[in-house]
Design an enzyme around this catalytic site. Sequence first.
Site, PDB file in Angstrom:
ATOM      1  N   CYS A   9      -2.220  -4.799   4.397  1.00 56.42           N
ATOM      2  CA  CYS A   9      -3.202  -3.856   3.853  1.00 56.42           C
ATOM      3  C   CYS A   9      -3.380  -2.590   4.695  1.00 56.42           C
ATOM      4  O   CYS A   9      -3.968  -1.619   4.222  1.00 56.42           O
ATOM      5  CB  CYS A   9      -4.542  -4.564   3.690  1.00 56.42           C
ATOM      6  N   HIS A  43      -9.521   0.765   3.153  1.00 52.72           N
ATOM      7  CA  HIS A  43      -8.803  -0.212   2.334  1.00 52.72           C
ATOM      8  C   HIS A  43      -9.760  -0.797   1.306  1.00 52.72           C
ATOM      9  O   HIS A  43     -10.892  -1.172   1.631  1.00 52.72           O
ATOM     10  CB  HIS A  43      -8.232  -1.307   3.229  1.00 52.72           C
ATOM     11  N   ASN A  92      -7.774  -5.079  -5.275  1.00 52.87           N
ATOM     12  CA  ASN A  92      -7.180  -4.969  -3.941  1.00 52.87           C
ATOM     13  C   ASN A  92      -5.666  -4.902  -4.089  1.00 52.87           C
ATOM     14  O   ASN A  92      -5.027  -5.905  -4.396  1.00 52.87           O
ATOM     15  CB  ASN A  92      -7.598  -6.171  -3.099  1.00 52.87           C
TER      16      ASN A  92
END
Length: 319
Positions: free
Chosen positions: A120, A245, A275
């Site tokens: 990520c 993020h 996500n």
Amino acid sequence: MASQGRLTTGARIAGLGVFRPSTVVSNAQAAAAAEVDADWIAQRVGVQERRFATAAESVVSMAVEAGSKALADARATPADVDVVILATCSMPSPMPNGAASVAAGIGCQPAAGFDVNAACSGFSHSLAVADALVRAGVANGVLVIGSERMSDLVDVGDRNTGPIFADGAAAALVLPSDQPGIFPVAWGSDGDQAALIAISAESGYMELAGRKVFRWTTTALQPVIDDACQRAGIACADLKAFVPHQANLRIINVLAQHIGSPHLVTATDVTTTGNTCGASVPLAFHALRQSGRIHSGDPVLLFGFGAGLTYAAQVVLCP
């Protein structure tokens, strides 16, 4: 080709491009698969809908689309690119890498191409590498692309991961600049906690210790925000926008509150995108710019964090 050894004053993001898959998955659909309530998903992670790639939308093909759009946004051509960096952790096979195929698909051959797997925080790590390559004169143009098919790595029936992760790609073209437009990165890792986010060797699916990850991101990572601003030579209050993020809306809000600026614009792309791991920071950055809430030259803090555990943050100027 780049002039080897020619130092430049700085590097900048010259253009952004994205690819969002065509299949929209609602909370009702995700909730049914995971056997939870749709409102529970919204309250727990802030996601309202997400996008899943079709069989024809691969990590490479999505990256090609996003990279081509970043070039168009910068009014550049494939000939302006001599390095392609693909930030991904979801390539279906470890070999060959994805970046070389992406370079060929965009028409950037014989540009160098390599993948970065920092999950990520992969885009933020790759952006730091691109900045260093350009400033060192090793490259004139670096195309940084985050592209992920996280739907391949999660069990949709797992309430801890299935409703959260999704697919997409986004890219940034990094070019030389007379003045810095990408400031020094604040990055690091905590490998002692790597098992908190991992792919199970038995199932092949992601396993996530959500509560422990939440605690880590909302406590250990707050000083990284201060460090990134200090390295850029600005106060946190001077930031125009914050693009973390897009892991979880609750995490995003806690980190934004740490910055403490009443005028801060915070990216919340997670609500409609989910996500997307290494693609989430550039996807959210692009969406924020498209909304008109930030403008060219605005100082923006990008902040990737996740599996590894890894993190990387840097202040950039909006293209």
